[in-house]
Design a protein around this motif. Structure first.
Motif, short mmCIF file in Angstrom:
data_model
loop_
_atom_site.label_atom_id
_atom_site.label_comp_id
_atom_site.label_asym_id
_atom_site.label_seq_id
_atom_site.Cartn_x
_atom_site.Cartn_y
_atom_site.Cartn_z
N VAL A 54 0.89 -1.03 -0.10
CA VAL A 54 0.07 0.05 0.09
C VAL A 54 0.71 1.33 -0.09
CG1 VAL A 54 -1.74 1.22 1.36
CG2 VAL A 54 -2.01 -1.15 1.15
N VAL A 55 2.09 1.30 0.75
CA VAL A 55 2.72 2.56 0.85
C VAL A 55 3.87 2.49 -0.16
CG1 VAL A 55 2.41 3.12 3.28
CG2 VAL A 55 4.10 1.45 2.73
N ALA A 56 4.18 1.43 -0.92
CA ALA A 56 5.31 1.38 -1.73
C ALA A 56 4.94 1.33 -3.13
CB ALA A 56 6.24 -0.06 -1.32
N LEU A 57 3.79 0.94 -3.34
CA LEU A 57 3.45 0.95 -4.86
C LEU A 57 3.16 2.37 -5.23
CD1 LEU A 57 1.36 -2.20 -5.09
CD2 LEU A 57 3.29 -1.67 -6.30
N ARG A 58 3.51 3.01 -6.37
CA ARG A 58 3.21 3.96 -6.89
C ARG A 58 1.92 4.36 -7.52
NH1 ARG A 58 7.18 7.41 -5.60
NH2 ARG A 58 6.39 9.26 -6.73
#
Lengths: 507, 224
Positions: free
Chosen positions: B20-24
């Motif tokens: 959730v936080v890493a995918l752009r």
């Protein structure tokens, strides 16, 4: 697991509620039929029929005093009297909506179905005997009203009213729900009688912070709905923007239902915590009376004026609940009935003049109607004088009872606040009366010649058209109420006494 | 077996959370959140909290995620990043909050004395809160609230339709209609009628006459 057996359902005691919801569903389905006469005539008539049936059933059940469906609802005279008030308000709203723009815009079936379900929600609310049914009733009342407020979709102020009411109403609902959850957490029970027992076992003022937080949050949540200051800010905007029949319904029926649930919630479930909530409610009532009356003074729109006046009136009625006596509840029930008919008369005149002049709800629309339209001027005059509490109207007797109840319950200063508030309120009520009788009619008022009553343009104009006989009928009929009950308060007083008698644990 | 599912769910949950936080791409981030929520539901199941697990799937992974997906569909996908980086300040605040949450969770876990480490988890028959018991309450003590809630949902749906429905401006009603037309509600029937190009039997004004309406419809088309 043993097969669960459902609770006994007392259909007779539930029948007024069934008539309202059933009527709502029937109206919803019939509204789908194609012919215009079905949608514009049959649907309102069916709505009226189901309201009449519900009223009849409520009167039939008048002597009932029982808990139904596993203690979810309590059917007693208090609930039935308040349900009857709501039904009367809804029936008048149907009449005011007959030729209104809003049902055409929202589709008749859906409009009247939402009205009926909202009335059913109010009936649930005043019968609620359980935190869960209280909240469901609260939402059942609110959700259709949010949509009804926005039902004149081509007028941006209507949409704005709906949006404001939705957002602020949801904040109120959330606050109430949080409060109810904390009260459940503190007492461990959801039904009112068990909560009262749990609080009784504490003895004396309850000092549990969990409970007090819950109490404060539920007071705030309910205050939003009754538009008690300082939680009233949505009221003028929502009342002004909503279609006038819906405003009339909100101003009267919602007040009845919310005050009804406040009476039952505070005087049954939380009666043992009265030392905790009575001062808070008294302070809220005082603020409300001051804010409402001061806010109304500068208004130029009659709907906004009535909205502020309804804030002030909510303060008066809250005073009757603060004292926690049968006498106080009697006064609230009496005053609610008087308030309902007086407001309906005023809103009927607003509807009529808005249609006839095209000036909307501005006070100019009323100028000079003393000479030209006595059948509208007199109801408005009576409504204004009644709301101010002039002797000879039911408003005076209602206020007298409220002050008497406050003094009786050792809140004499609250009685004084009511008197001062009423004196201030004359400033704006008499402004409306003066506009009608003492100013000439503005020349720009377009006068209709042989108005096209039966065939209003399909595209919902804001321009002038004839008001329609049923609006005048509502105005005159509702204005007769305060006068008749002002002279002969006996019958209404009996209803109020019956309603208060349901709270037999109070003295 | 329980260990296997525990580690499976835990790894998927953590991987989903990181995703959730890493995918752009916001759309993938939302899908990653769905994976995370499903894995959490699995962990709830292992704790024998069946009702919470199903509520998690129905409410969060189902309803709330549909909203998220639609919102992402609205505000743009790949080319429009909804991830504005406001320099080191934002990173710093995020780190502070993450650190605070980490400390709080450590305190909570260590505060339990790690007694559950050697245990077998919750008892198989929960004392309360099983779906069966909740269902029974719905049909006994809270029967009225359960039934009234159905009316509430119905009227909320009706209200939503009232607000969202396309207004048939200038709809001309025929004076005479057949019985079928009489019974058939407006807006049900042919596809042409549903998309508003032709009103069953009753002609709408030509769409070309109403540029505003056309514009509105093209707007709707994009959203759909």
């Amino acid at each position: 697991m043993i097969a669960a057996t459902g609770p006994h359902i007392d259909v007779e005691a539930l029948s007024p509620l069934l008539a309202l919801t059933g009527g709502g569903l029937v109206v919803l389905l019939v509204g789908l039929l194609r012919p215009r006469v079905v949608r514009e005539v049959l649907v309102p008539l069916l709505a009226l029929a189901s309201l009449a049936a519900a009223l009849g059933l409520a009167i039939w059940q008048w002597d009932a005093d029982e808990e139904i469906i596993a203690g979810a609802l309590r059917v007693d005279t208090l609930a039935l009297a308040f349900t009857a008030f709501v039904i009367v308000a809804a029936a008048i709203t149907v009449l005011l909506s007959w030729r209104a723009v809003a049902p055409r815009e929202a589709a008749h079936g859906e409009y009247y179905a939402m009205l009926l379900v909202s009335a059913a929600g109010m009936s649930v609310l005043v019968q609620a005997q359980n935190l869960v049914s209280l909240f469901i009733g609260f939402e059942l009342l609110s959700v259709p009203l949010y949509v009804l407020c926005a039902s004149e979709m081509r007028r941006s102020s209507s949409l704005e009213a709906g949006l404001k009411y939705l957002i602020i109403g949801s904040v109120g609902s959330a606050t109430l729900l949080y409060g109810l959850a904390l009260i459940y957490g503190a007492t461990g029970r959801t039904d009112f009688a068990a909560i009262a027992d749990a609080l009784n076992s504490v003895g004396g003022p309850v000092s549990d912070p969990l409970f007090l937080t819950g109490l404060a949050l539920s007071v705030v949540g309910l205050a939003f709905k009754v538009s008690v200051a300082p939680f009233h800010q949505w009221t003028p905007d929502a009342y002004e923007g909503a279609p006038t029949p819906v405003t009339a319904f909100m101003a009267t029926a919602t007040k009845v239902a919310a005050l009804g649930v406040i009476i039952r919630f505070f005087d049954v479930a939380l009666i043992n915590a009265q030392p905790d909530w009575a001062p808070a409610l008294a302070a809220l009532a005082t603020i409300t009376i001051v804010v409402g009356n001061v806010g109304a003074i500068g208004q130029t729109s009659v709907k906004r004026l009535l909205a502020w006046s309804s804030v002030a009136q909510a303060g008066y009625m809250l005073a009757g609940i603060v004292v926690g006596t049968q006498h106080g509840i009697e006064a609230v029930a009496f005053y609610l009935a008087a308030y309902l008919v007086m407001n309906m008369a005023a809103f009927a005149v607003v509807v009529a003049r808005a249609r006839e002049t095209g000036l909307g709800d501005a006070i100019e629309a009323l100028e000079g109607i003393g000479q030209s339209k006595p059948l509208l001027a007199w109801p408005m005059t009576i409504a204004m004088l009644g709301l101010a509490g002039i002797p000879g109207t039911a408003g005076f007797i209602g206020k007298f009872f409220l002050i008497d109840g406050a003094v009786d319950g050792d809140y004499a200063w609250l009685g004084i606040v009511i008197v001062v508030g009423s004196a201030v309120s004359l400033v704006y009520y008499l402004k409306v009366v003066a506009a009608m009788w003492m100013r000439p009619a503005p020349r720009s008022v377009p006068v209709l010649a042989g108005g096209a009553v039966d065939d209003p343009p399909a595209d919902a104009p804001a321009g002038p058209r004839a008001a329609g006989g049923e609006v005048t009928l509502v105005a005159v009929g509702c204005a007769a109420g305060p006068v008749v009950f002002g002279v002969l308060p006996g019958p209404l007083f009996d209803i109020a006494r019956d309603a208060a008698a349901a709270m037999s644990h109070l003295f | 077996m329980a260990e296997f599912f525990y580690f499976l769910c835990a790894i998927v949950a953590i991987a989903g959370a990181i995703g959730v936080v890493a995918l752009r791409n916001p759309f993938y981030a939302v899908l990653s959140l769905v994976c995370h929520l499903f894995a959490l539901a699995g962990l709830f199941l292992l704790l024998r909290a069946e009702f919470v697990a199903f509520a998690q799937i129905v409410v969060y992974a189902g309803a709330v995620m549909v909203l998220y997906v639609f919102t992402v569909g609205y505000v743009g996908g790949d080319d429009e990043s909804v991830r504005p980086w406001h320099g080191p300040a934002q990173k710093g605040v995020a780190l502070v909050f993450a650190g605070m949450l980490f400390v709080e969770l450590c305190l909570a876990i260590l505060g339990s004395g790690l007694k559950a480490l050697d245990g077998e988890g919750a008892p198989y028959e929960a004392g309360f809160g099983s779906p069966g018991q909740i269902g029974e309450l719905f049909l006994t003590t809270f029967l009225f609230a359960f039934e009234a809630a159905s009316i509430l949902l119905l009227i909320a749906a009706v209200g939503a339709v009232v607000l969202a429905r396309r207004r048939g401006a200038g709809r001309v009603e025929a004076d005479r209609m057949t019985f079928t037309e009489f019974m058939r509600p407006i807006g049900t029937g042919t596809t042409a009628e549903a998309v508003g190009t032709r009103d069953a039997g009753i002609n709408l004004p030509a769409p070309a006459a109403e540029p505003e309406r056309e514009q509105l419809e093209s707007g709707r088309g994009e959203r759909a």
